[in-house]
Design a protein around this motif. Structure first.
Motif, PDB file in Angstrom:
ATOM      1  N   ARG A   1      21.237  -5.803  -0.573  1.00  0.00           N
ATOM      2  CA  ARG A   1      20.524  -5.617  -1.824  1.00  0.00           C
ATOM      3  C   ARG A   1      21.497  -5.679  -3.001  1.00  0.00           C
ATOM      4  O   ARG A   1      22.653  -5.288  -2.884  1.00  0.00           O
ATOM      5  CB  ARG A   1      19.764  -4.285  -1.809  1.00  0.00           C
ATOM      6  CG  ARG A   1      18.746  -4.214  -0.665  1.00  0.00           C
ATOM      7  CD  ARG A   1      18.022  -2.891  -0.626  1.00  0.00           C
ATOM      8  NE  ARG A   1      17.053  -2.869   0.477  1.00  0.00           N
ATOM      9  CZ  ARG A   1      16.222  -1.868   0.717  1.00  0.00           C
ATOM     10  NH1 ARG A   1      16.233  -0.792  -0.054  1.00  0.00           N
ATOM     11  NH2 ARG A   1      15.373  -1.929   1.724  1.00  0.00           N
TER      12      ARG A   1
ATOM     13  N   GLU B   1      22.307   0.751  -7.466  1.00  0.00           N
ATOM     14  CA  GLU B   1      20.987   0.131  -7.398  1.00  0.00           C
ATOM     15  C   GLU B   1      20.085   0.837  -8.407  1.00  0.00           C
ATOM     16  O   GLU B   1      19.364   1.761  -8.059  1.00  0.00           O
ATOM     17  CB  GLU B   1      20.390   0.289  -6.000  1.00  0.00           C
ATOM     18  CG  GLU B   1      20.837  -0.733  -4.994  1.00  0.00           C
ATOM     19  CD  GLU B   1      19.951  -0.668  -3.760  1.00  0.00           C
ATOM     20  OE1 GLU B   1      18.924  -1.377  -3.727  1.00  0.00           O
ATOM     21  OE2 GLU B   1      20.293   0.094  -2.838  1.00  0.00           O
TER      22      GLU B   1
ATOM     23  N   SER C   1      14.198  -2.155  -5.315  1.00  0.00           N
ATOM     24  CA  SER C   1      15.428  -2.743  -4.791  1.00  0.00           C
ATOM     25  C   SER C   1      15.244  -4.253  -4.739  1.00  0.00           C
ATOM     26  O   SER C   1      14.131  -4.741  -4.518  1.00  0.00           O
ATOM     27  CB  SER C   1      15.737  -2.215  -3.381  1.00  0.00           C
ATOM     28  OG  SER C   1      16.060  -0.844  -3.415  1.00  0.00           O
TER      29      SER C   1
ATOM     30  N   GLN D   1      16.248  -7.463  -2.778  1.00  0.00           N
ATOM     31  CA  GLN D   1      16.744  -7.908  -1.473  1.00  0.00           C
ATOM     32  C   GLN D   1      17.144  -9.370  -1.521  1.00  0.00           C
ATOM     33  O   GLN D   1      16.353 -10.226  -1.924  1.00  0.00           O
ATOM     34  CB  GLN D   1      15.639  -7.717  -0.429  1.00  0.00           C
ATOM     35  CG  GLN D   1      15.992  -8.168   0.966  1.00  0.00           C
ATOM     36  CD  GLN D   1      16.652  -7.063   1.777  1.00  0.00           C
ATOM     37  OE1 GLN D   1      16.373  -5.901   1.576  1.00  0.00           O
ATOM     38  NE2 GLN D   1      17.523  -7.457   2.684  1.00  0.00           N
TER      39      GLN D   1
END
Length: 239
Positions: free
Chosen positions: A166, A173, A209, A211
């Motif tokens: 990620r 994040e 998040s 990815q």
């Protein structure tokens, strides 16, 4: 006008008459040397799309619909949109999915910074830098001159393993989806780790998040990306 000069992403300036100026070439050479120092991890040069993952706890209610969506680029900003379960691309086919990779940001006034770039169209295959607007904390894209005054990195990832890889910014994040209009979600970054207290203006936010979904070799040319070596991007018009 700006164009990409090889993998170093040097961005020389071209005058209106089409005569290339040497400004920026030396900077590009210097940045290429920095890039070579980071090139031992070749996986950072792999091209990828960005899928959206929402933690079940963070996506209660309306935000849950964002899980399994995709990041797109339009109108100088990054958006979160529905994804076709068949093609795994935006349902709105005219919207361009994030399609990019990591590369050193060319700026002699900064320490070495790992930037993030994406194509913004297929034909011509134009390339822009991904940045966080210093005033609004919106995730945006622009040419080097349009991004240099903002937060341009350092970007990285949580893991080399694709299923756990990620995107991070400064090892954090902190990405948030903000509902700017009913059903229209833009991507922001929670730079101050306060839930966008001064920026969300009463709008709904959802932690997300991003990815990495690596693009197969056979797909690269579809998105204006060379598989190896010189990227080969055409001129990118200045905004």
């Amino acid at each position: 006008m700006e164009f990409i000069l090889g993998i170093g992403l040097a961005l020389p300036i071209t005058s209106a008459t089409g005569v290339s100026v040497v400004t920026g070439v030396a900077q590009g050479v210097s940045e290429q040397q920095k890039q070579n120092a980071d090139a031992s991890n070749q996986t950072r040069m792999l091209k990828f799309h960005l899928d959206v993952v929402v933690d079940p706890g963070a996506g209660r209610g309306k935000g849950a619909e964002l899980n399994g969506t995709i990041v797109t680029l339009r109108d100088d900003k990054m958006w979160i949109e529905a994804k076709s379960p068949i093609t795994r691309l935006p349902l709105e086919m005219s919207h361009h999915p994030f399609t990019g990779f990591y590369v050193a940001y060319p700026d002699d006034d900064r320490p070495y910074t790992r930037g993030l770039v994406s194509t913004i169209s297929v034909d011509p295959p134009m390339l822009n830098w991904i940045y966080i607007d210093k005033d609004t904390l919106e995730m945006k894209y622009a040419s080097r001159s349009g991004s240099i005054a903002h937060h341009v990195g350092s970007y990285d990832w949580t893991s080399e393993e694709p299923e756990n890889s990620r995107i991070t910014f400064d090892e954090y994040e902190g990405f948030l989806a903000v509902e700017e209009k009913d059903g229209q979600w833009a991507l922001y970054f929670d730079m101050n780790d306060d839930g966008l207290k001064e920026h969300k203006k009463g709008r709904k936010t959802v932690e997300v998040s991003l990815q990495r979904r690596v693009i197969s070799e056979q797909e690269t040319n579809k998105w204006g990306l060379a598989g190896e070596g010189n990227i080969g991007f055409k001129k990118t018009r200045e905004v």
